[in-house]
Design a protein around this motif. Structure first.
Motif, short mmCIF file in Angstrom:
data_model
loop_
_atom_site.label_atom_id
_atom_site.label_comp_id
_atom_site.label_asym_id
_atom_site.label_seq_id
_atom_site.Cartn_x
_atom_site.Cartn_y
_atom_site.Cartn_z
N ASP A 44 0.83 -1.20 0.00
CA ASP A 44 0.00 0.00 0.00
C ASP A 44 0.87 1.26 0.00
N ASP A 45 1.73 1.38 -1.02
CA ASP A 45 2.52 2.60 -1.16
C ASP A 45 2.89 2.81 -2.63
N ARG A 46 3.27 4.02 -2.96
CA ARG A 46 3.55 4.40 -4.35
C ARG A 46 4.80 3.73 -4.90
N SER A 47 5.80 3.52 -4.07
CA SER A 47 7.04 2.93 -4.58
C SER A 47 6.82 1.51 -5.06
N ALA A 48 5.99 0.74 -4.36
CA ALA A 48 5.69 -0.61 -4.81
C ALA A 48 4.95 -0.58 -6.14
N VAL A 53 4.96 -1.20 -12.18
CA VAL A 53 4.83 -0.63 -13.53
C VAL A 53 6.15 -0.70 -14.27
N THR A 54 7.24 -0.38 -13.59
CA THR A 54 8.55 -0.37 -14.25
C THR A 54 8.92 -1.75 -14.79
N VAL A 55 8.69 -2.77 -13.99
CA VAL A 55 9.03 -4.13 -14.41
C VAL A 55 8.20 -4.54 -15.63
N LEU A 56 6.89 -4.34 -15.57
CA LEU A 56 6.01 -4.82 -16.63
C LEU A 56 6.15 -4.00 -17.91
N VAL A 57 6.13 -2.68 -17.77
CA VAL A 57 6.23 -1.84 -18.97
C VAL A 57 7.64 -1.94 -19.56
N GLY A 58 8.64 -1.92 -18.69
CA GLY A 58 10.01 -2.01 -19.19
C GLY A 58 10.27 -3.31 -19.94
N THR A 59 9.81 -4.42 -19.38
CA THR A 59 10.01 -5.71 -20.04
C THR A 59 9.29 -5.77 -21.38
N ASN A 172 -1.45 1.27 -20.65
CA ASN A 172 -2.91 1.44 -20.67
C ASN A 172 -3.61 0.29 -19.94
N THR A 173 -3.11 -0.91 -20.11
CA THR A 173 -3.70 -2.07 -19.44
C THR A 173 -3.50 -2.01 -17.93
N LEU A 174 -2.32 -1.60 -17.51
CA LEU A 174 -2.06 -1.48 -16.08
C LEU A 174 -2.92 -0.39 -15.45
N ASP A 175 -3.13 0.69 -16.16
CA ASP A 175 -4.01 1.74 -15.64
C ASP A 175 -5.42 1.19 -15.43
N ALA A 176 -5.90 0.38 -16.40
CA ALA A 176 -7.24 -0.20 -16.26
C ALA A 176 -7.30 -1.18 -15.10
N MET A 177 -6.18 -1.83 -14.78
CA MET A 177 -6.18 -2.84 -13.73
C MET A 177 -6.00 -2.25 -12.34
N VAL A 178 -5.09 -1.28 -12.20
CA VAL A 178 -4.75 -0.81 -10.85
C VAL A 178 -4.87 0.70 -10.68
N GLY A 179 -5.14 1.43 -11.74
CA GLY A 179 -5.16 2.88 -11.64
C GLY A 179 -6.47 3.43 -11.12
N HIS A 180 -6.94 2.91 -10.01
CA HIS A 180 -8.25 3.29 -9.47
C HIS A 180 -8.09 4.10 -8.19
N PHE A 188 -0.95 2.32 -4.58
CA PHE A 188 -0.26 1.35 -5.44
C PHE A 188 -0.49 1.66 -6.92
N GLY A 189 -1.67 2.15 -7.28
CA GLY A 189 -1.98 2.42 -8.68
C GLY A 189 -1.62 3.81 -9.15
N TRP A 190 -1.04 4.61 -8.26
CA TRP A 190 -0.73 6.01 -8.61
C TRP A 190 0.20 6.10 -9.81
N ALA A 191 1.27 5.33 -9.84
CA ALA A 191 2.26 5.41 -10.92
C ALA A 191 1.64 5.01 -12.25
N ALA A 192 0.83 3.95 -12.25
CA ALA A 192 0.18 3.52 -13.49
C ALA A 192 -0.75 4.60 -14.02
N ALA A 193 -1.53 5.22 -13.14
CA ALA A 193 -2.47 6.25 -13.57
C ALA A 193 -1.75 7.47 -14.11
N ARG A 194 -0.69 7.91 -13.43
CA ARG A 194 0.02 9.11 -13.88
C ARG A 194 0.77 8.84 -15.19
N LEU A 195 1.36 7.66 -15.33
CA LEU A 195 2.05 7.34 -16.58
C LEU A 195 1.07 7.25 -17.74
#
Length: 321
Positions: A44-48, A53-59, A172-180, A188-195
Protein backbone atom coordinates in the motif's frame (compact mmCIF):
# COMPACT_ATOMS: atom_id res chain seq x y z
CA UNK A 1 10.31 3.81 -42.81
CA UNK A 2 8.05 2.51 -45.53
CA UNK A 3 7.75 -0.85 -43.75
CA UNK A 4 6.58 0.87 -40.53
CA UNK A 5 3.97 2.88 -42.42
CA UNK A 6 2.79 -0.24 -44.25
CA UNK A 7 2.65 -2.22 -41.01
CA UNK A 8 0.56 0.45 -39.27
CA UNK A 9 -1.88 0.50 -42.18
CA UNK A 10 -2.12 -3.29 -42.31
CA UNK A 11 -2.60 -3.49 -38.55
CA UNK A 12 -5.48 -1.01 -38.72
CA UNK A 13 -7.07 -3.01 -41.52
CA UNK A 14 -6.67 -6.23 -39.50
CA UNK A 15 -8.39 -4.64 -36.49
CA UNK A 16 -11.24 -3.45 -38.69
CA UNK A 17 -11.70 -6.90 -40.24
CA UNK A 18 -10.90 -9.21 -37.32
CA UNK A 19 -11.39 -7.15 -34.14
CA UNK A 20 -10.17 -8.76 -30.91
CA UNK A 21 -10.27 -12.55 -30.64
CA UNK A 22 -12.51 -13.97 -27.95
CA UNK A 23 -9.67 -16.15 -26.67
CA UNK A 24 -5.87 -15.99 -26.52
CA UNK A 25 -5.58 -12.25 -27.05
CA UNK A 26 -2.03 -11.02 -26.28
CA UNK A 27 -3.32 -8.17 -24.11
CA UNK A 28 -5.37 -10.62 -22.04
CA UNK A 29 -2.24 -12.71 -21.56
CA UNK A 30 -0.35 -9.63 -20.40
CA UNK A 31 -3.17 -8.88 -17.97
CA UNK A 32 -2.94 -12.36 -16.45
CA UNK A 33 0.82 -11.97 -16.07
CA UNK A 34 0.35 -8.56 -14.42
CA UNK A 35 -2.21 -9.99 -12.03
CA UNK A 36 0.14 -12.80 -11.03
CA UNK A 37 3.02 -10.38 -10.48
CA UNK A 38 0.79 -8.11 -8.39
CA UNK A 39 0.55 -10.84 -5.75
CA UNK A 40 4.31 -10.45 -5.26
CA UNK A 41 4.76 -6.70 -5.69
CA UNK A 42 1.65 -5.29 -4.00
CA UNK A 43 2.04 -2.99 -1.03
CA UNK A 44 0.00 0.00 0.00
CA UNK A 45 2.52 2.60 -1.16
CA UNK A 46 3.55 4.40 -4.35
CA UNK A 47 7.04 2.93 -4.58
CA UNK A 48 5.69 -0.61 -4.81
CA UNK A 49 3.31 0.49 -7.56
CA UNK A 50 6.12 2.24 -9.41
CA UNK A 51 8.22 -0.94 -9.27
CA UNK A 52 5.27 -2.98 -10.57
CA UNK A 53 4.83 -0.63 -13.53
CA UNK A 54 8.55 -0.37 -14.25
CA UNK A 55 9.03 -4.13 -14.41
CA UNK A 56 6.01 -4.82 -16.63
CA UNK A 57 6.23 -1.84 -18.97
CA UNK A 58 10.01 -2.01 -19.19
CA UNK A 59 10.01 -5.71 -20.04
CA UNK A 60 7.29 -5.26 -22.67
CA UNK A 61 9.02 -2.31 -24.30
CA UNK A 62 12.36 -4.15 -24.33
CA UNK A 63 10.71 -7.12 -26.02
CA UNK A 64 9.31 -4.74 -28.63
CA UNK A 65 12.74 -3.19 -29.10
CA UNK A 66 14.25 -6.62 -29.67
CA UNK A 67 11.66 -7.39 -32.36
CA UNK A 68 12.25 -4.00 -33.97
CA UNK A 69 16.01 -4.50 -34.00
CA UNK A 70 15.77 -8.03 -35.39
CA UNK A 71 13.55 -7.02 -38.31
CA UNK A 72 14.39 -3.40 -39.12
CA UNK A 73 16.77 -4.27 -41.99
CA UNK A 74 14.27 -6.72 -43.52
CA UNK A 75 11.30 -4.75 -44.82
CA UNK A 76 8.78 -7.58 -45.17
CA UNK A 77 9.29 -9.13 -41.69
CA UNK A 78 9.39 -5.63 -40.20
CA UNK A 79 6.11 -4.65 -41.85
CA UNK A 80 4.46 -7.89 -40.69
CA UNK A 81 5.78 -7.53 -37.14
CA UNK A 82 4.54 -3.93 -37.00
CA UNK A 83 1.16 -5.00 -38.38
CA UNK A 84 0.76 -7.72 -35.75
CA UNK A 85 1.76 -5.34 -32.95
CA UNK A 86 -0.63 -2.69 -34.25
CA UNK A 87 -3.50 -5.17 -34.48
CA UNK A 88 -2.77 -6.41 -30.96
CA UNK A 89 -2.90 -2.97 -29.35
CA UNK A 90 -5.83 -1.44 -31.24
CA UNK A 91 -9.38 -1.83 -29.98
CA UNK A 92 -11.48 0.32 -32.27
CA UNK A 93 -13.60 -2.41 -33.82
CA UNK A 94 -14.36 -4.15 -30.53
CA UNK A 95 -15.34 -0.76 -29.08
CA UNK A 96 -17.65 -0.10 -32.01
CA UNK A 97 -19.29 -3.52 -31.70
CA UNK A 98 -19.94 -3.08 -27.99
CA UNK A 99 -21.52 0.32 -28.59
CA UNK A 100 -23.66 -1.15 -31.38
CA UNK A 101 -24.79 -3.97 -29.08
CA UNK A 102 -26.06 -1.52 -26.46
CA UNK A 103 -27.76 0.51 -29.20
CA UNK A 104 -29.60 -2.56 -30.49
CA UNK A 105 -30.84 -3.46 -27.01
CA UNK A 106 -32.19 0.05 -26.51
CA UNK A 107 -33.85 -0.07 -29.94
CA UNK A 108 -35.56 -3.32 -28.89
CA UNK A 109 -36.81 -1.64 -25.69
CA UNK A 110 -34.62 -3.88 -23.53
CA UNK A 111 -33.29 -1.26 -21.13
CA UNK A 112 -32.33 -3.71 -18.31
CA UNK A 113 -30.26 -5.77 -20.76
CA UNK A 114 -28.69 -2.60 -22.16
CA UNK A 115 -27.64 -1.57 -18.65
CA UNK A 116 -25.92 -4.92 -18.16
CA UNK A 117 -24.19 -4.81 -21.57
CA UNK A 118 -23.04 -1.25 -20.83
CA UNK A 119 -20.82 -2.62 -18.06
CA UNK A 120 -18.55 -3.93 -20.84
CA UNK A 121 -17.79 -0.31 -21.71
CA UNK A 122 -17.87 1.69 -18.46
CA UNK A 123 -16.97 1.27 -14.82
CA UNK A 124 -19.85 3.31 -13.39
CA UNK A 125 -22.94 1.88 -11.72
CA UNK A 126 -25.43 1.32 -14.55
CA UNK A 127 -28.30 -0.27 -12.63
CA UNK A 128 -30.51 2.84 -12.39
CA UNK A 129 -29.65 4.64 -15.62
CA UNK A 130 -32.49 5.66 -17.90
CA UNK A 131 -32.22 5.41 -21.69
CA UNK A 132 -30.70 8.86 -22.08
CA UNK A 133 -28.08 8.18 -19.40
CA UNK A 134 -27.20 4.88 -21.04
CA UNK A 135 -26.76 6.69 -24.36
CA UNK A 136 -24.59 9.33 -22.68
CA UNK A 137 -22.40 6.66 -21.11
CA UNK A 138 -21.94 4.87 -24.44
CA UNK A 139 -20.99 8.09 -26.25
CA UNK A 140 -18.52 9.07 -23.53
CA UNK A 141 -16.91 5.63 -23.71
CA UNK A 142 -16.74 5.75 -27.50
CA UNK A 143 -15.06 9.16 -27.35
CA UNK A 144 -12.56 8.35 -24.61
CA UNK A 145 -11.65 4.91 -25.90
CA UNK A 146 -11.29 6.06 -29.49
CA UNK A 147 -8.48 8.20 -28.13
CA UNK A 148 -7.04 5.55 -25.77
CA UNK A 149 -7.46 2.45 -27.92
CA UNK A 150 -6.94 3.89 -31.40
CA UNK A 151 -5.44 7.34 -31.80
CA UNK A 152 -2.85 7.31 -29.00
CA UNK A 153 -1.22 3.98 -29.95
CA UNK A 154 -1.17 4.93 -33.63
CA UNK A 155 0.54 8.26 -32.95
CA UNK A 156 3.11 6.71 -30.63
CA UNK A 157 3.64 3.74 -32.92
CA UNK A 158 4.30 6.04 -35.86
CA UNK A 159 7.05 7.76 -33.89
CA UNK A 160 8.49 4.90 -31.85
CA UNK A 161 7.58 1.75 -33.75
CA UNK A 162 6.96 -1.62 -32.12
CA UNK A 163 8.45 -0.75 -28.68
CA UNK A 164 6.14 2.25 -28.41
CA UNK A 165 3.10 0.25 -29.51
CA UNK A 166 3.65 -2.55 -27.02
CA UNK A 167 4.83 -0.28 -24.22
CA UNK A 168 1.79 1.93 -24.62
CA UNK A 169 -0.62 -0.97 -24.40
CA UNK A 170 1.17 -2.23 -21.29
CA UNK A 171 0.74 1.17 -19.62
CA UNK A 172 -2.91 1.44 -20.67
CA UNK A 173 -3.70 -2.07 -19.44
CA UNK A 174 -2.06 -1.48 -16.08
CA UNK A 175 -4.01 1.74 -15.64
CA UNK A 176 -7.24 -0.20 -16.26
CA UNK A 177 -6.18 -2.84 -13.73
CA UNK A 178 -4.75 -0.81 -10.85
CA UNK A 179 -5.16 2.88 -11.64
CA UNK A 180 -8.25 3.29 -9.47
CA UNK A 181 -9.08 5.72 -6.69
CA UNK A 182 -10.16 3.16 -4.14
CA UNK A 183 -8.81 1.86 -0.86
CA UNK A 184 -6.62 -0.84 -2.39
CA UNK A 185 -5.13 1.07 -5.33
CA UNK A 186 -5.09 4.74 -4.25
CA UNK A 187 -1.32 4.56 -3.68
CA UNK A 188 -0.26 1.35 -5.44
CA UNK A 189 -1.98 2.42 -8.68
CA UNK A 190 -0.73 6.01 -8.61
CA UNK A 191 2.26 5.41 -10.92
CA UNK A 192 0.18 3.52 -13.49
CA UNK A 193 -2.47 6.25 -13.57
CA UNK A 194 0.02 9.11 -13.88
CA UNK A 195 2.05 7.34 -16.58
CA UNK A 196 -1.13 6.62 -18.51
CA UNK A 197 -2.04 10.32 -18.34
CA UNK A 198 1.39 11.19 -19.73
CA UNK A 199 1.51 8.75 -22.65
CA UNK A 200 -2.06 9.61 -23.67
CA UNK A 201 -1.44 13.35 -23.75
CA UNK A 202 -0.48 13.66 -27.45
CA UNK A 203 -3.06 11.14 -28.69
CA UNK A 204 -5.94 12.77 -26.85
CA UNK A 205 -5.18 16.15 -28.41
CA UNK A 206 -4.94 14.64 -31.88
CA UNK A 207 -8.23 12.79 -31.29
CA UNK A 208 -9.96 15.97 -30.12
CA UNK A 209 -8.68 17.92 -33.11
CA UNK A 210 -9.82 15.19 -35.49
CA UNK A 211 -13.26 15.04 -33.85
CA UNK A 212 -13.61 18.78 -34.33
CA UNK A 213 -12.31 18.78 -37.91
CA UNK A 214 -14.55 15.85 -38.88
CA UNK A 215 -17.68 17.14 -37.16
CA UNK A 216 -19.40 17.78 -40.54
CA UNK A 217 -19.43 13.99 -41.08
CA UNK A 218 -22.23 13.85 -38.48
CA UNK A 219 -23.76 17.20 -39.35
CA UNK A 220 -21.78 19.05 -36.70
CA UNK A 221 -19.88 22.32 -36.58
CA UNK A 222 -16.09 22.25 -36.06
CA UNK A 223 -16.24 25.62 -34.34
CA UNK A 224 -18.73 24.31 -31.77
CA UNK A 225 -16.53 21.29 -31.11
CA UNK A 226 -13.46 23.45 -30.54
CA UNK A 227 -15.48 25.83 -28.37
CA UNK A 228 -16.74 22.97 -26.18
CA UNK A 229 -13.18 21.68 -25.83
CA UNK A 230 -11.85 25.10 -24.81
CA UNK A 231 -14.73 25.91 -22.47
CA UNK A 232 -15.54 22.58 -20.79
CA UNK A 233 -12.61 20.14 -20.92
CA UNK A 234 -10.77 21.57 -17.91
CA UNK A 235 -13.71 20.71 -15.64
CA UNK A 236 -13.34 16.99 -16.34
CA UNK A 237 -11.19 15.08 -13.82
CA UNK A 238 -9.18 13.42 -16.59
CA UNK A 239 -6.71 15.63 -18.50
CA UNK A 240 -7.11 13.42 -21.57
CA UNK A 241 -10.72 12.25 -21.56
CA UNK A 242 -11.90 15.82 -21.02
CA UNK A 243 -10.75 17.26 -24.37
CA UNK A 244 -11.96 14.28 -26.41
CA UNK A 245 -15.37 13.97 -24.74
CA UNK A 246 -15.89 17.73 -24.96
CA UNK A 247 -14.97 17.75 -28.66
CA UNK A 248 -17.38 14.86 -29.33
CA UNK A 249 -20.12 16.68 -27.39
CA UNK A 250 -19.63 19.81 -29.46
CA UNK A 251 -19.42 17.89 -32.73
CA UNK A 252 -22.62 15.96 -31.95
CA UNK A 253 -24.36 19.04 -30.47
CA UNK A 254 -25.24 17.13 -27.28
CA UNK A 255 -24.51 17.43 -23.56
CA UNK A 256 -22.22 14.88 -21.99
CA UNK A 257 -20.70 14.65 -18.52
CA UNK A 258 -22.48 15.24 -15.23
CA UNK A 259 -22.69 12.96 -12.22
CA UNK A 260 -21.63 9.30 -12.32
CA UNK A 261 -21.72 6.75 -9.50
CA UNK A 262 -18.77 4.42 -8.91
CA UNK A 263 -19.15 1.77 -6.17
CA UNK A 264 -21.45 4.04 -4.21
CA UNK A 265 -19.22 7.10 -4.72
CA UNK A 266 -20.70 9.97 -6.76
CA UNK A 267 -18.33 11.90 -9.02
CA UNK A 268 -19.13 15.14 -10.84
CA UNK A 269 -17.64 14.86 -14.32
CA UNK A 270 -18.66 18.43 -15.26
CA UNK A 271 -21.07 19.20 -18.10
CA UNK A 272 -19.49 18.97 -21.54
CA UNK A 273 -21.17 20.73 -24.46
CA UNK A 274 -24.25 22.95 -24.44
CA UNK A 275 -26.58 21.04 -26.79
CA UNK A 276 -29.57 18.87 -26.01
CA UNK A 277 -29.32 15.77 -23.77
CA UNK A 278 -27.84 12.72 -25.50
CA UNK A 279 -30.39 10.29 -26.94
CA UNK A 280 -30.27 6.75 -28.31
CA UNK A 281 -29.95 7.83 -31.94
CA UNK A 282 -26.78 9.74 -31.03
CA UNK A 283 -24.97 6.47 -30.37
CA UNK A 284 -24.84 5.68 -34.09
CA UNK A 285 -23.69 9.24 -34.80
CA UNK A 286 -20.90 8.89 -32.23
CA UNK A 287 -19.84 5.59 -33.81
CA UNK A 288 -19.72 7.25 -37.23
CA UNK A 289 -17.59 10.08 -35.87
CA UNK A 290 -15.29 7.61 -34.10
CA UNK A 291 -14.73 5.67 -37.32
CA UNK A 292 -13.91 8.90 -39.13
CA UNK A 293 -11.46 9.84 -36.37
CA UNK A 294 -9.85 6.40 -36.67
CA UNK A 295 -9.42 6.84 -40.42
CA UNK A 296 -7.91 10.27 -39.90
CA UNK A 297 -5.54 8.99 -37.21
CA UNK A 298 -4.43 6.14 -39.47
CA UNK A 299 -3.61 8.60 -42.24
CA UNK A 300 -1.68 10.82 -39.83
CA UNK A 301 0.26 7.86 -38.43
CA UNK A 302 1.22 6.67 -41.91
CA UNK A 303 2.37 10.17 -42.87
CA UNK A 304 4.42 10.49 -39.69
CA UNK A 305 6.03 7.12 -40.33
CA UNK A 306 6.90 8.16 -43.89
CA UNK A 307 8.53 11.44 -42.88
CA UNK A 308 12.16 11.82 -43.97
CA UNK A 309 14.68 10.88 -41.29
CA UNK A 310 17.45 13.32 -40.54
CA UNK A 311 20.84 11.65 -40.64
CA UNK A 312 22.78 14.52 -39.11
CA UNK A 313 23.44 18.08 -40.04
CA UNK A 314 25.03 18.74 -43.41
CA UNK A 315 28.74 19.32 -43.43
CA UNK A 316 30.35 22.68 -44.30
CA UNK A 317 30.42 23.77 -47.91
CA UNK A 318 33.82 23.35 -49.50
CA UNK A 319 35.77 26.62 -49.59
CA UNK A 320 37.83 28.00 -52.40
CA UNK A 321 41.39 26.73 -52.57
Amino acid sequence: MLSRALGLGLGCAADRLLADPARFHPVAGFGRLAGTLEHRTYADDRSAGALHVTVLVGTTALAGAAIERATRKRPVPHALATAIATWAVLGGTSLDREAAAVDRLLADDRLPDARVRLTHLVGRDTRRLDEGEVARAVIESVAENTSDAVVAPLVLGAVGGIPALLGYRAVNTLDAMVGHRDERYERFGWAAARLDDLVNLPGSRVAALLAAALAPVVGGDPHEALLAWRRDAAGHPSPNAGPVEAAFAGALAVRLGGENTYSGRVEDRHVLGCGRPAARHDISRARTLARAVEAGATAIAVLIALRPRRRGAPGPSPGRP
